[in-house]
Design a protein around this motif. Structure first.
Motif, PDB file in Angstrom:
ATOM      1  N   MET A   1     -20.098  10.892   4.548  1.00 17.95           N
ATOM      2  CA  MET A   1     -18.912  10.747   5.394  1.00 17.95           C
ATOM      3  C   MET A   1     -17.688  11.275   4.657  1.00 17.95           C
ATOM      4  N   ASN A   2     -16.857  12.084   5.320  1.00 21.12           N
ATOM      5  CA  ASN A   2     -15.629  12.566   4.726  1.00 21.12           C
ATOM      6  C   ASN A   2     -14.602  11.442   4.672  1.00 21.12           C
ATOM      7  N   SER A   3     -13.841  11.387   3.564  1.00 19.89           N
ATOM      8  CA  SER A   3     -12.815  10.360   3.418  1.00 19.89           C
ATOM      9  C   SER A   3     -11.716  10.577   4.448  1.00 19.89           C
ATOM     10  N   VAL A   4     -11.267   9.473   5.038  1.00 19.64           N
ATOM     11  CA  VAL A   4     -10.268   9.561   6.106  1.00 19.64           C
ATOM     12  C   VAL A   4      -8.864   9.636   5.512  1.00 19.64           C
ATOM     13  N   ALA A   5      -7.933  10.123   6.316  1.00 14.12           N
ATOM     14  CA  ALA A   5      -6.529  10.141   5.913  1.00 14.12           C
ATOM     15  C   ALA A   5      -5.992   8.718   5.909  1.00 14.12           C
ATOM     16  N   PRO A   6      -5.150   8.355   4.930  1.00 11.47           N
ATOM     17  CA  PRO A   6      -4.626   6.981   4.877  1.00 11.47           C
ATOM     18  C   PRO A   6      -3.919   6.563   6.164  1.00 11.47           C
ATOM     19  N   GLY A   7      -3.245   7.491   6.820  1.00  8.59           N
ATOM     20  CA  GLY A   7      -2.538   7.136   8.042  1.00  8.59           C
ATOM     21  C   GLY A   7      -3.456   6.738   9.180  1.00  8.59           C
ATOM     22  N   GLN A   8      -4.722   7.168   9.129  1.00  9.51           N
ATOM     23  CA  GLN A   8      -5.710   6.802  10.147  1.00  9.51           C
ATOM     24  C   GLN A   8      -6.715   5.763   9.647  1.00  9.51           C
ATOM     25  N   ALA A   9      -6.603   5.376   8.390  1.00 11.95           N
ATOM     26  CA  ALA A   9      -7.595   4.486   7.785  1.00 11.95           C
ATOM     27  C   ALA A   9      -7.362   3.033   8.157  1.00 11.95           C
ATOM     28  N   ARG A  10      -8.436   2.307   8.190  1.00 10.95           N
ATOM     29  CA  ARG A  10      -8.378   0.855   8.286  1.00 10.95           C
ATOM     30  C   ARG A  10      -8.349   0.324   6.847  1.00 10.95           C
ATOM     31  N   ILE A  11      -7.212  -0.213   6.444  1.00 11.61           N
ATOM     32  CA  ILE A  11      -7.014  -0.646   5.060  1.00 11.61           C
ATOM     33  C   ILE A  11      -6.995  -2.164   5.017  1.00 11.61           C
ATOM     34  N   SER A  12      -7.852  -2.737   4.183  1.00  7.01           N
ATOM     35  CA  SER A  12      -7.984  -4.186   4.086  1.00  7.01           C
ATOM     36  C   SER A  12      -7.687  -4.632   2.662  1.00  7.01           C
ATOM     37  N   ILE A  13      -6.660  -5.447   2.505  1.00  8.16           N
ATOM     38  CA  ILE A  13      -6.329  -6.041   1.218  1.00  8.16           C
ATOM     39  C   ILE A  13      -6.897  -7.452   1.186  1.00  8.16           C
ATOM     40  N   ILE A  14      -7.625  -7.765   0.132  1.00  5.30           N
ATOM     41  CA  ILE A  14      -8.182  -9.105  -0.036  1.00  5.30           C
ATOM     42  C   ILE A  14      -7.320  -9.849  -1.049  1.00  5.30           C
ATOM     43  N   GLY A  15      -6.620 -10.882  -0.585  1.00  5.84           N
ATOM     44  CA  GLY A  15      -5.777 -11.675  -1.462  1.00  5.84           C
ATOM     45  C   GLY A  15      -4.308 -11.538  -1.135  1.00  5.84           C
ATOM     46  N   ALA A  16      -3.669 -12.663  -0.788  1.00  2.00           N
ATOM     47  CA  ALA A  16      -2.248 -12.671  -0.428  1.00  2.00           C
ATOM     48  C   ALA A  16      -1.408 -13.239  -1.555  1.00  2.00           C
ATOM     49  N   GLY A  17      -1.699 -12.795  -2.782  1.00  3.30           N
ATOM     50  CA  GLY A  17      -0.846 -13.108  -3.910  1.00  3.30           C
ATOM     51  C   GLY A  17       0.233 -12.045  -4.047  1.00  3.30           C
ATOM     52  N   PRO A  18       1.018 -12.086  -5.125  1.00  2.00           N
ATOM     53  CA  PRO A  18       2.097 -11.105  -5.282  1.00  2.00           C
ATOM     54  C   PRO A  18       1.628  -9.660  -5.238  1.00  2.00           C
ATOM     55  N   GLY A  19       0.480  -9.364  -5.856  1.00  2.00           N
ATOM     56  CA  GLY A  19      -0.015  -7.995  -5.847  1.00  2.00           C
ATOM     57  C   GLY A  19      -0.398  -7.522  -4.467  1.00  2.00           C
ATOM     58  N   GLY A  20      -1.209  -8.310  -3.778  1.00  2.00           N
ATOM     59  CA  GLY A  20      -1.645  -7.912  -2.440  1.00  2.00           C
ATOM     60  C   GLY A  20      -0.506  -7.792  -1.457  1.00  2.00           C
ATOM     61  N   LEU A  21       0.441  -8.735  -1.518  1.00  2.00           N
ATOM     62  CA  LEU A  21       1.574  -8.703  -0.595  1.00  2.00           C
ATOM     63  C   LEU A  21       2.520  -7.547  -0.908  1.00  2.00           C
ATOM     64  N   THR A  22       2.705  -7.243  -2.196  1.00  2.00           N
ATOM     65  CA  THR A  22       3.545  -6.104  -2.560  1.00  2.00           C
ATOM     66  C   THR A  22       2.957  -4.813  -2.026  1.00  2.00           C
ATOM     67  N   CYS A  23       1.664  -4.651  -2.177  1.00  2.00           N
ATOM     68  CA  CYS A  23       1.002  -3.450  -1.677  1.00  2.00           C
ATOM     69  C   CYS A  23       1.172  -3.340  -0.169  1.00  2.00           C
ATOM     70  N   ALA A  24       0.956  -4.439   0.540  1.00  2.00           N
ATOM     71  CA  ALA A  24       1.090  -4.427   1.997  1.00  2.00           C
ATOM     72  C   ALA A  24       2.513  -4.113   2.418  1.00  2.00           C
ATOM     73  N   ARG A  25       3.483  -4.701   1.753  1.00  2.00           N
ATOM     74  CA  ARG A  25       4.892  -4.469   2.106  1.00  2.00           C
ATOM     75  C   ARG A  25       5.267  -2.995   1.940  1.00  2.00           C
ATOM     76  N   ILE A  26       4.900  -2.389   0.833  1.00  4.03           N
ATOM     77  CA  ILE A  26       5.267  -0.994   0.597  1.00  4.03           C
ATOM     78  C   ILE A  26       4.523  -0.079   1.568  1.00  4.03           C
ATOM     79  N   LEU A  27       3.255  -0.363   1.841  1.00  3.37           N
ATOM     80  CA  LEU A  27       2.521   0.441   2.824  1.00  3.37           C
ATOM     81  C   LEU A  27       3.206   0.391   4.184  1.00  3.37           C
ATOM     82  N   GLN A  28       3.540  -0.799   4.635  1.00  2.70           N
ATOM     83  CA  GLN A  28       4.204  -0.905   5.943  1.00  2.70           C
ATOM     84  C   GLN A  28       5.554  -0.203   5.928  1.00  2.70           C
ATOM     85  N   ARG A  29       6.251  -0.299   4.830  1.00 10.45           N
ATOM     86  CA  ARG A  29       7.556   0.359   4.738  1.00 10.45           C
ATOM     87  C   ARG A  29       7.414   1.889   4.822  1.00 10.45           C
TER      88      ARG A  29
END
Length: 381
Positions: A1-29
Protein backbone atom coordinates in the motif's frame (compact mmCIF):
# COMPACT_ATOMS: atom_id res chain seq x y z
CA UNK A 1 0.00 0.00 0.00
CA UNK A 2 1.30 3.48 -0.87
CA UNK A 3 1.64 5.84 2.10
CA UNK A 4 -1.16 8.39 2.21
CA UNK A 5 -0.78 12.16 2.36
CA UNK A 6 -1.06 13.50 5.94
CA UNK A 7 -3.93 15.76 4.93
CA UNK A 8 -5.98 12.70 3.91
CA UNK A 9 -4.69 10.35 6.62
CA UNK A 10 -6.55 9.06 9.60
CA UNK A 11 -4.17 9.99 12.42
CA UNK A 12 -4.63 8.44 15.86
CA UNK A 13 -2.71 9.63 18.91
CA UNK A 14 -2.73 7.26 21.87
CA UNK A 15 -2.42 9.16 25.15
CA UNK A 16 -3.78 12.55 26.23
CA UNK A 17 -0.75 13.67 28.19
CA UNK A 18 1.27 16.80 27.37
CA UNK A 19 3.01 15.15 24.41
CA UNK A 20 -0.09 13.76 22.77
CA UNK A 21 -2.12 16.92 23.31
CA UNK A 22 0.69 19.14 22.01
CA UNK A 23 0.92 17.09 18.85
CA UNK A 24 -2.85 17.24 18.35
CA UNK A 25 -2.99 20.99 18.96
CA UNK A 26 -0.25 21.80 16.44
CA UNK A 27 -1.74 19.44 13.83
CA UNK A 28 -5.14 21.07 14.14
CA UNK A 29 -3.56 24.50 13.99
CA UNK A 30 -1.94 23.46 10.70
CA UNK A 31 -5.20 22.09 9.31
CA UNK A 32 -4.45 18.37 9.77
CA UNK A 33 -7.22 16.21 11.26
CA UNK A 34 -6.38 14.06 14.28
CA UNK A 35 -8.05 12.00 16.98
CA UNK A 36 -6.72 11.34 20.49
CA UNK A 37 -7.60 8.23 22.50
CA UNK A 38 -6.98 7.98 26.24
CA UNK A 39 -7.64 5.21 28.73
CA UNK A 40 -8.95 7.55 31.45
CA UNK A 41 -12.75 7.55 31.64
CA UNK A 42 -12.87 11.36 31.64
CA UNK A 43 -10.66 14.43 31.66
CA UNK A 44 -10.94 14.70 35.46
CA UNK A 45 -10.66 11.02 36.29
CA UNK A 46 -7.21 11.15 37.89
CA UNK A 47 -4.83 13.59 39.48
CA UNK A 48 -2.40 14.97 36.91
CA UNK A 49 0.60 15.05 39.23
CA UNK A 50 2.75 17.82 40.61
CA UNK A 51 4.63 20.74 39.15
CA UNK A 52 7.13 20.76 36.30
CA UNK A 53 9.21 23.31 34.47
CA UNK A 54 9.12 24.09 30.76
CA UNK A 55 12.45 25.04 29.24
CA UNK A 56 12.95 27.83 26.72
CA UNK A 57 14.93 25.53 24.42
CA UNK A 58 12.36 22.73 24.08
CA UNK A 59 9.03 22.82 25.93
CA UNK A 60 8.47 26.52 25.29
CA UNK A 61 9.37 26.06 21.61
CA UNK A 62 6.55 23.54 21.34
CA UNK A 63 4.08 25.87 23.05
CA UNK A 64 5.06 28.64 20.66
CA UNK A 65 4.23 26.36 17.71
CA UNK A 66 0.95 25.56 19.47
CA UNK A 67 0.13 29.26 19.77
CA UNK A 68 -0.12 28.93 23.54
CA UNK A 69 3.10 30.44 24.86
CA UNK A 70 1.49 33.70 25.99
CA UNK A 71 -1.23 31.79 27.84
CA UNK A 72 1.43 29.60 29.43
CA UNK A 73 3.25 32.60 30.88
CA UNK A 74 0.00 33.80 32.43
CA UNK A 75 -0.17 30.54 34.40
CA UNK A 76 3.51 29.85 35.00
CA UNK A 77 5.37 30.58 38.23
CA UNK A 78 8.84 32.03 37.54
CA UNK A 79 9.42 32.16 41.29
CA UNK A 80 9.22 28.36 41.26
CA UNK A 81 12.75 28.29 39.85
CA UNK A 82 14.05 28.94 43.37
CA UNK A 83 16.07 25.99 44.69
CA UNK A 84 17.34 25.25 48.20
CA UNK A 85 19.81 22.63 49.35
CA UNK A 86 19.33 21.61 52.99
CA UNK A 87 21.58 19.50 55.20
CA UNK A 88 20.33 16.88 57.61
CA UNK A 89 20.09 19.41 60.45
CA UNK A 90 17.60 21.50 58.39
CA UNK A 91 20.18 24.18 57.67
CA UNK A 92 19.96 25.76 54.21
CA UNK A 93 23.43 25.33 52.69
CA UNK A 94 22.71 26.59 49.16
CA UNK A 95 20.03 28.93 47.91
CA UNK A 96 19.46 29.77 44.25
CA UNK A 97 17.00 32.61 43.66
CA UNK A 98 15.89 33.42 40.10
CA UNK A 99 16.26 36.90 38.70
CA UNK A 100 13.05 38.93 38.57
CA UNK A 101 12.79 38.50 34.78
CA UNK A 102 14.10 34.92 34.60
CA UNK A 103 11.85 32.88 32.29
CA UNK A 104 14.14 30.08 31.15
CA UNK A 105 12.27 27.31 33.00
CA UNK A 106 9.30 28.60 35.01
CA UNK A 107 7.12 26.10 36.85
CA UNK A 108 3.55 25.13 36.03
CA UNK A 109 1.29 22.50 37.56
CA UNK A 110 0.84 19.48 35.32
CA UNK A 111 -2.93 19.85 35.57
CA UNK A 112 -2.79 23.46 34.42
CA UNK A 113 -0.59 22.55 31.46
CA UNK A 114 -2.85 19.63 30.53
CA UNK A 115 -5.95 21.84 30.63
CA UNK A 116 -4.26 24.59 28.62
CA UNK A 117 -3.58 22.07 25.86
CA UNK A 118 -6.79 20.06 26.17
CA UNK A 119 -9.19 22.98 25.95
CA UNK A 120 -7.33 24.43 22.98
CA UNK A 121 -8.43 21.44 20.89
CA UNK A 122 -11.54 21.20 18.76
CA UNK A 123 -14.46 19.68 20.73
CA UNK A 124 -14.57 15.91 20.50
CA UNK A 125 -10.90 15.50 19.61
CA UNK A 126 -10.17 13.38 22.69
CA UNK A 127 -12.03 10.09 23.07
CA UNK A 128 -12.00 9.16 26.75
CA UNK A 129 -12.38 5.67 28.17
CA UNK A 130 -10.49 4.03 25.29
CA UNK A 131 -7.61 1.97 26.64
CA UNK A 132 -5.61 0.53 23.78
CA UNK A 133 -5.25 -3.24 23.91
CA UNK A 134 -3.45 -4.23 20.69
CA UNK A 135 -2.58 -3.01 17.20
CA UNK A 136 -3.08 -5.23 14.17
CA UNK A 137 -2.86 -4.89 10.41
CA UNK A 138 0.06 -4.77 7.97
CA UNK A 139 3.05 -2.52 8.63
CA UNK A 140 2.24 -0.42 5.57
CA UNK A 141 -1.34 0.05 6.74
CA UNK A 142 -4.07 0.51 7.34
CA UNK A 143 -3.83 -0.40 11.02
CA UNK A 144 -6.55 -1.57 13.36
CA UNK A 145 -6.65 -0.32 16.94
CA UNK A 146 -8.32 -2.71 19.36
CA UNK A 147 -9.51 -1.11 22.58
CA UNK A 148 -10.32 -2.75 25.91
CA UNK A 149 -13.97 -1.71 25.62
CA UNK A 150 -14.33 -3.97 22.58
CA UNK A 151 -14.29 -1.25 19.92
CA UNK A 152 -11.97 -1.32 16.92
CA UNK A 153 -11.05 1.51 14.55
CA UNK A 154 -8.99 1.69 11.38
CA UNK A 155 -6.24 4.26 11.04
CA UNK A 156 -3.33 5.26 8.79
CA UNK A 157 -0.94 6.48 11.49
CA UNK A 158 -0.60 5.49 15.14
CA UNK A 159 1.33 7.88 17.37
CA UNK A 160 2.27 6.35 20.71
CA UNK A 161 2.19 9.11 23.31
CA UNK A 162 1.05 6.74 26.04
CA UNK A 163 3.92 6.95 28.47
CA UNK A 164 6.24 4.57 30.26
CA UNK A 165 4.24 1.39 29.77
CA UNK A 166 3.11 2.17 26.25
CA UNK A 167 0.75 -0.22 24.47
CA UNK A 168 1.89 1.20 21.13
CA UNK A 169 5.61 0.54 21.69
CA UNK A 170 5.40 -3.25 21.03
CA UNK A 171 4.40 -2.48 17.43
CA UNK A 172 7.92 -1.15 16.78
CA UNK A 173 10.12 -2.31 19.68
CA UNK A 174 10.35 -5.22 22.15
CA UNK A 175 11.95 -2.99 24.79
CA UNK A 176 10.33 -2.74 28.21
CA UNK A 177 11.13 -0.31 31.05
CA UNK A 178 13.45 -1.59 33.76
CA UNK A 179 13.39 -0.56 37.42
CA UNK A 180 16.30 1.76 38.23
CA UNK A 181 16.63 0.68 41.86
CA UNK A 182 15.39 4.06 43.08
CA UNK A 183 11.83 4.75 44.17
CA UNK A 184 9.77 7.86 44.96
CA UNK A 185 7.05 7.95 47.57
CA UNK A 186 4.92 11.04 47.10
CA UNK A 187 3.38 12.92 50.02
CA UNK A 188 0.91 15.81 49.70
CA UNK A 189 0.55 18.90 51.88
CA UNK A 190 -2.42 21.23 51.45
CA UNK A 191 -3.08 24.80 52.64
CA UNK A 192 0.56 24.86 53.67
CA UNK A 193 0.80 28.48 54.84
CA UNK A 194 -1.89 27.81 57.44
CA UNK A 195 -1.64 24.09 58.17
CA UNK A 196 2.07 23.44 57.59
CA UNK A 197 3.81 26.82 58.01
CA UNK A 198 7.12 25.33 59.11
CA UNK A 199 7.38 23.18 56.00
CA UNK A 200 6.25 26.10 53.82
CA UNK A 201 8.99 28.30 55.29
CA UNK A 202 11.65 25.64 54.80
CA UNK A 203 10.69 24.88 51.19
CA UNK A 204 10.20 28.45 50.00
CA UNK A 205 8.61 29.25 46.65
CA UNK A 206 10.34 26.59 44.59
CA UNK A 207 12.05 23.36 45.52
CA UNK A 208 14.11 22.10 48.47
CA UNK A 209 16.36 19.04 48.49
CA UNK A 210 18.11 17.11 51.25
CA UNK A 211 20.02 13.82 50.92
CA UNK A 212 22.54 11.60 52.66
CA UNK A 213 23.70 9.44 49.73
CA UNK A 214 21.22 6.62 50.33
CA UNK A 215 17.95 8.46 50.80
CA UNK A 216 16.60 11.92 50.03
CA UNK A 217 13.67 14.27 50.38
CA UNK A 218 12.68 16.65 47.63
CA UNK A 219 9.86 19.14 48.26
CA UNK A 220 8.23 21.22 45.52
CA UNK A 221 5.87 24.14 45.85
CA UNK A 222 2.78 23.75 43.66
CA UNK A 223 0.11 26.33 42.92
CA UNK A 224 -2.92 26.68 45.16
CA UNK A 225 -0.88 26.71 48.40
CA UNK A 226 0.17 23.05 47.97
CA UNK A 227 3.50 21.29 48.42
CA UNK A 228 4.45 17.83 47.23
CA UNK A 229 7.28 15.95 48.87
CA UNK A 230 9.08 13.08 47.17
CA UNK A 231 10.63 10.62 49.62
CA UNK A 232 13.43 9.03 47.60
CA UNK A 233 15.12 5.74 48.49
CA UNK A 234 17.32 3.04 47.01
CA UNK A 235 14.97 0.10 47.64
CA UNK A 236 13.55 -2.99 45.91
CA UNK A 237 10.62 -2.18 43.64
CA UNK A 238 8.31 -4.13 45.98
CA UNK A 239 9.72 -2.69 49.21
CA UNK A 240 6.28 -1.90 50.61
CA UNK A 241 4.94 -5.44 50.22
CA UNK A 242 8.26 -6.85 51.45
CA UNK A 243 7.58 -4.92 54.63
CA UNK A 244 4.25 -6.71 54.95
CA UNK A 245 2.29 -3.61 54.00
CA UNK A 246 0.08 -2.26 51.25
CA UNK A 247 0.07 1.23 49.78
CA UNK A 248 -3.09 1.95 51.80
CA UNK A 249 -1.32 1.34 55.11
CA UNK A 250 -0.21 4.93 55.67
CA UNK A 251 0.68 4.48 59.33
CA UNK A 252 2.71 1.35 58.65
CA UNK A 253 4.65 2.96 55.80
CA UNK A 254 5.26 6.04 57.91
CA UNK A 255 6.75 3.90 60.68
CA UNK A 256 9.14 2.27 58.21
CA UNK A 257 10.17 5.64 56.86
CA UNK A 258 10.75 7.17 60.27
CA UNK A 259 13.09 4.31 61.05
CA UNK A 260 15.01 4.86 57.79
CA UNK A 261 15.23 8.62 58.38
CA UNK A 262 15.86 8.38 62.13
CA UNK A 263 19.13 10.34 61.94
CA UNK A 264 17.50 13.29 60.11
CA UNK A 265 16.34 16.39 61.96
CA UNK A 266 12.80 16.53 63.38
CA UNK A 267 12.03 19.47 61.07
CA UNK A 268 12.84 17.45 57.96
CA UNK A 269 11.05 14.40 59.31
CA UNK A 270 7.82 16.43 59.38
CA UNK A 271 7.82 15.99 55.61
CA UNK A 272 7.28 12.30 56.35
CA UNK A 273 4.91 12.53 59.31
CA UNK A 274 2.63 15.50 58.59
CA UNK A 275 1.36 14.75 55.07
CA UNK A 276 -2.34 15.02 54.23
CA UNK A 277 -3.71 11.67 53.07
CA UNK A 278 -1.96 8.51 51.85
CA UNK A 279 1.41 8.16 50.15
CA UNK A 280 1.68 7.48 46.41
CA UNK A 281 4.22 4.85 45.36
CA UNK A 282 6.21 5.92 42.26
CA UNK A 283 9.11 3.57 41.46
CA UNK A 284 11.45 5.00 38.81
CA UNK A 285 11.74 3.06 35.54
CA UNK A 286 13.82 3.73 32.45
CA UNK A 287 14.12 2.23 28.97
CA UNK A 288 17.36 0.57 27.83
CA UNK A 289 19.96 2.94 26.37
CA UNK A 290 19.98 3.45 23.47
CA UNK A 291 16.37 2.77 22.57
CA UNK A 292 15.84 2.82 18.80
CA UNK A 293 13.78 0.81 16.34
CA UNK A 294 13.50 -0.02 12.67
CA UNK A 295 11.44 2.48 10.73
CA UNK A 296 7.76 1.65 10.50
CA UNK A 297 5.63 3.57 7.95
CA UNK A 298 2.48 3.64 10.09
CA UNK A 299 3.62 3.74 13.74
CA UNK A 300 5.90 6.04 15.72
CA UNK A 301 6.46 7.07 19.32
CA UNK A 302 7.07 10.25 21.28
CA UNK A 303 7.91 11.18 24.85
CA UNK A 304 8.27 8.47 27.49
CA UNK A 305 6.92 5.87 25.08
CA UNK A 306 10.02 6.50 22.97
CA UNK A 307 12.68 7.39 25.55
CA UNK A 308 11.72 6.92 29.19
CA UNK A 309 14.52 8.36 31.36
CA UNK A 310 15.07 9.19 35.05
CA UNK A 311 13.17 12.32 36.19
CA UNK A 312 15.94 14.86 35.87
CA UNK A 313 14.12 17.69 34.18
CA UNK A 314 13.74 16.48 30.61
CA UNK A 315 10.67 14.21 30.34
CA UNK A 316 7.79 16.51 29.48
CA UNK A 317 10.07 18.98 27.72
CA UNK A 318 11.34 16.33 25.32
CA UNK A 319 7.85 14.91 24.83
CA UNK A 320 6.50 18.30 23.79
CA UNK A 321 9.46 18.97 21.49
CA UNK A 322 8.94 15.52 19.92
CA UNK A 323 5.26 16.34 19.46
CA UNK A 324 5.98 19.67 17.82
CA UNK A 325 8.55 18.25 15.41
CA UNK A 326 6.31 15.33 14.45
CA UNK A 327 3.33 17.61 13.81
CA UNK A 328 5.43 19.98 11.70
CA UNK A 329 6.85 17.05 9.72
CA UNK A 330 3.36 15.76 9.00
CA UNK A 331 2.23 19.19 7.83
CA UNK A 332 5.28 19.61 5.56
CA UNK A 333 5.63 16.09 4.07
CA UNK A 334 4.06 14.52 1.01
CA UNK A 335 3.27 11.25 2.80
CA UNK A 336 2.92 9.90 6.31
CA UNK A 337 5.92 7.64 5.69
CA UNK A 338 8.07 10.62 4.70
CA UNK A 339 6.96 12.53 7.80
CA UNK A 340 7.89 9.70 10.16
CA UNK A 341 11.33 9.40 8.55
CA UNK A 342 11.92 13.14 8.89
CA UNK A 343 10.81 13.18 12.52
CA UNK A 344 12.75 10.11 13.64
CA UNK A 345 15.92 11.28 11.87
CA UNK A 346 16.12 14.08 14.44
CA UNK A 347 14.29 12.62 17.44
CA UNK A 348 16.12 9.30 17.78
CA UNK A 349 19.67 10.72 17.84
CA UNK A 350 18.60 13.47 20.24
CA UNK A 351 16.90 11.09 22.65
CA UNK A 352 19.81 8.65 22.47
CA UNK A 353 22.31 11.38 23.31
CA UNK A 354 20.20 12.62 26.22
CA UNK A 355 19.52 9.10 27.53
CA UNK A 356 23.24 8.31 27.55
CA UNK A 357 23.89 11.43 29.61
CA UNK A 358 21.15 10.52 32.09
CA UNK A 359 21.77 6.77 32.20
CA UNK A 360 22.04 5.76 35.85
CA UNK A 361 20.92 9.26 36.75
CA UNK A 362 18.40 8.02 39.29
CA UNK A 363 21.36 7.68 41.65
CA UNK A 364 21.90 11.45 41.40
CA UNK A 365 18.57 11.89 43.15
CA UNK A 366 20.22 10.59 46.31
CA UNK A 367 23.27 12.81 46.06
CA UNK A 368 23.88 15.62 48.53
CA UNK A 369 24.42 17.88 45.50
CA UNK A 370 21.37 19.52 43.94
CA UNK A 371 20.01 17.46 41.03
CA UNK A 372 17.73 18.97 38.38
CA UNK A 373 14.22 18.06 39.48
CA UNK A 374 12.56 20.00 36.70
CA UNK A 375 10.12 17.21 35.96
CA UNK A 376 8.14 15.02 38.31
CA UNK A 377 7.80 11.38 37.27
CA UNK A 378 4.37 9.86 37.45
CA UNK A 379 5.46 6.57 35.87
CA UNK A 380 2.23 6.42 33.95
CA UNK A 381 0.87 7.89 30.69
Amino acid sequence: MNSVAPGQARISIIGAGPGGLTCARILQRLGVAVTVHDRAPSADARNQGGTLDLHADNGQIALREAGLLEEFFKLARPEGQEMRQIDLTSTITSHKVPEADELFKPEIDRGQLRDLLLYSLQPGTVHWGQALDTISGPADGPRQLHFADGTTIETDLVIGADGAFSRVRPAVSPAVPQYTGVSFLEAWFSDVENRHPDIAELVGLGGAHAADGNRALFAQRNSGNHIRVYIIQRVPVDWISQGGLTTDDTDGIRALLLDEYAHWSPRLRRMITDNDGPYVDRPIFALPVPHTWEHNPTVTLLGDAAHLMPPLGVGVNLAMLDASELALALADSATVDDAIRTYEKTMLPRSTETAKILEGGAEHLLSADIPDFGDDNDAQP
